[in-house]
Design a protein around this motif. Structure first.
Motif, short mmCIF file in Angstrom:
data_model
loop_
_atom_site.label_atom_id
_atom_site.label_comp_id
_atom_site.label_asym_id
_atom_site.label_seq_id
_atom_site.Cartn_x
_atom_site.Cartn_y
_atom_site.Cartn_z
N ILE A 3 -1.79 1.55 7.17
CA ILE A 3 -2.37 0.26 7.56
C ILE A 3 -3.27 -0.27 6.45
O ILE A 3 -3.23 -1.46 6.11
CB ILE A 3 -3.16 0.40 8.88
N CYS A 4 -4.08 0.59 5.87
CA CYS A 4 -5.01 0.16 4.82
C CYS A 4 -4.27 -0.32 3.58
O CYS A 4 -4.66 -1.34 2.99
CB CYS A 4 -5.97 1.30 4.47
N VAL A 5 -3.23 0.36 3.18
CA VAL A 5 -2.46 -0.07 2.01
C VAL A 5 -1.81 -1.43 2.29
O VAL A 5 -1.86 -2.34 1.45
CB VAL A 5 -1.40 0.99 1.63
N LEU A 6 -1.23 -1.59 3.47
CA LEU A 6 -0.60 -2.87 3.82
C LEU A 6 -1.64 -3.99 3.88
O LEU A 6 -1.37 -5.11 3.43
CB LEU A 6 0.15 -2.75 5.15
N GLU A 7 -2.81 -3.69 4.43
CA GLU A 7 -3.84 -4.73 4.47
C GLU A 7 -4.31 -5.08 3.07
O GLU A 7 -4.54 -6.25 2.76
CB GLU A 7 -5.05 -4.31 5.31
N TRP A 8 -4.45 -4.08 2.20
CA TRP A 8 -4.87 -4.35 0.82
C TRP A 8 -3.90 -5.34 0.16
O TRP A 8 -4.32 -6.32 -0.45
CB TRP A 8 -4.94 -3.06 0.01
N ILE A 9 -2.62 -5.08 0.31
CA ILE A 9 -1.59 -5.94 -0.28
C ILE A 9 -1.69 -7.35 0.30
O ILE A 9 -1.67 -8.34 -0.44
CB ILE A 9 -0.19 -5.34 -0.07
N ALA A 10 -1.78 -7.44 1.63
CA ALA A 10 -1.86 -8.75 2.28
C ALA A 10 -3.12 -9.49 1.85
O ALA A 10 -3.06 -10.67 1.49
CB ALA A 10 -1.81 -8.58 3.80
N HIS A 11 -4.25 -8.81 1.88
CA HIS A 11 -5.51 -9.47 1.56
C HIS A 11 -5.52 -9.97 0.11
O HIS A 11 -5.92 -11.10 -0.16
CB HIS A 11 -6.70 -8.54 1.82
N PHE A 12 -5.05 -9.13 -0.80
CA PHE A 12 -4.98 -9.49 -2.21
C PHE A 12 -4.19 -10.78 -2.39
O PHE A 12 -4.61 -11.70 -3.10
CB PHE A 12 -4.34 -8.34 -2.99
N HIS A 13 -3.03 -10.87 -1.74
CA HIS A 13 -2.14 -12.02 -1.94
C HIS A 13 -2.61 -13.27 -1.18
O HIS A 13 -2.44 -14.39 -1.68
CB HIS A 13 -0.71 -11.64 -1.58
N ILE A 14 -3.18 -13.11 -0.01
CA ILE A 14 -3.73 -14.26 0.71
C ILE A 14 -4.84 -14.89 -0.12
O ILE A 14 -4.89 -16.12 -0.29
CB ILE A 14 -4.24 -13.84 2.11
N ASP A 15 -5.74 -14.07 -0.62
CA ASP A 15 -6.84 -14.59 -1.43
C ASP A 15 -6.35 -15.22 -2.73
O ASP A 15 -6.87 -16.25 -3.18
CB ASP A 15 -7.87 -13.50 -1.73
N PHE A 16 -5.33 -14.62 -3.35
CA PHE A 16 -4.77 -15.19 -4.57
C PHE A 16 -4.19 -16.57 -4.28
O PHE A 16 -4.43 -17.52 -5.04
CB PHE A 16 -3.70 -14.28 -5.18
N ALA A 17 -3.43 -16.68 -3.20
CA ALA A 17 -2.80 -17.96 -2.87
C ALA A 17 -3.85 -19.04 -2.65
O ALA A 17 -3.70 -20.18 -3.13
CB ALA A 17 -1.91 -17.81 -1.63
N LYS A 18 -4.92 -18.71 -1.95
CA LYS A 18 -5.98 -19.70 -1.72
C LYS A 18 -6.63 -20.10 -3.05
O LYS A 18 -6.83 -21.29 -3.32
CB LYS A 18 -7.05 -19.16 -0.77
N ALA A 19 -6.96 -19.13 -3.87
CA ALA A 19 -7.62 -19.43 -5.14
C ALA A 19 -6.71 -20.26 -6.04
O ALA A 19 -7.17 -21.21 -6.69
CB ALA A 19 -8.03 -18.13 -5.84
#
Length: 130
Positions: A71-87
């Motif tokens: 779960i933590c690895v999947l969240e890391w990937i999701a969070h990284f990409h969500i934040d990148f897309a917003k930025a």
């Protein structure tokens, strides 16, 4: 109310508290600068703060370690990409906090993070509470 519902609500509450601290109180200047660059160390560090917080939540709730790691690895990937897309969106549009579209991007970012937590809650019910 069933024990599983109470457990799920506790999980979602703890993830909300973790999110508040990781996304708003624990960000450093390095995490906040240069975020529209894909391979950004600060964003990786920010996603790692989320990973650590999520691990603490799942381990506090006595999750199996392998489940928590996945779960933590999947969240890391999701969070990284969500934040990148917003930025990236904010930079491409030259958005500033005094513009509505900036806040639309922020709201979308936060909604996607919340959807991630709902998916994590589903996984908790499907694979841990069975």
């Amino acid at each position: 109310m069933s024990e599983h519902i109470v457990s799920l609500l506790a999980l979602l509450l703890l993830l909300q508290v973790k999110h508040m601290f990781a996304d708003f109180f624990l960000q450093t200047p390095r995490m906040l600068s240069g975020r529209s660059i894909y391979l950004h160390l600060g964003r990786a560090q920010h996603a790692t703060v989320h990973l650590i917080g999520t691990a603490a939540v799942f381990l506090l709730l006595s999750s199996p370690v392998l489940f928590a790691i996945m779960i933590c690895v999947l969240e890391w990937i999701a969070h990284f990409h969500i934040d990148f897309a917003k930025a990236r969106y904010n930079e491409c549009k030259s958005l500033k906090p005094n513009q509505a579209h900036y806040w639309w991007a922020m709201g979308t970012d936060q909604a996607l993070h919340q959807a991630t937590y709902l998916a994590m809650g589903w996984a908790w019910c499907a694979f841990v509470l069975v």
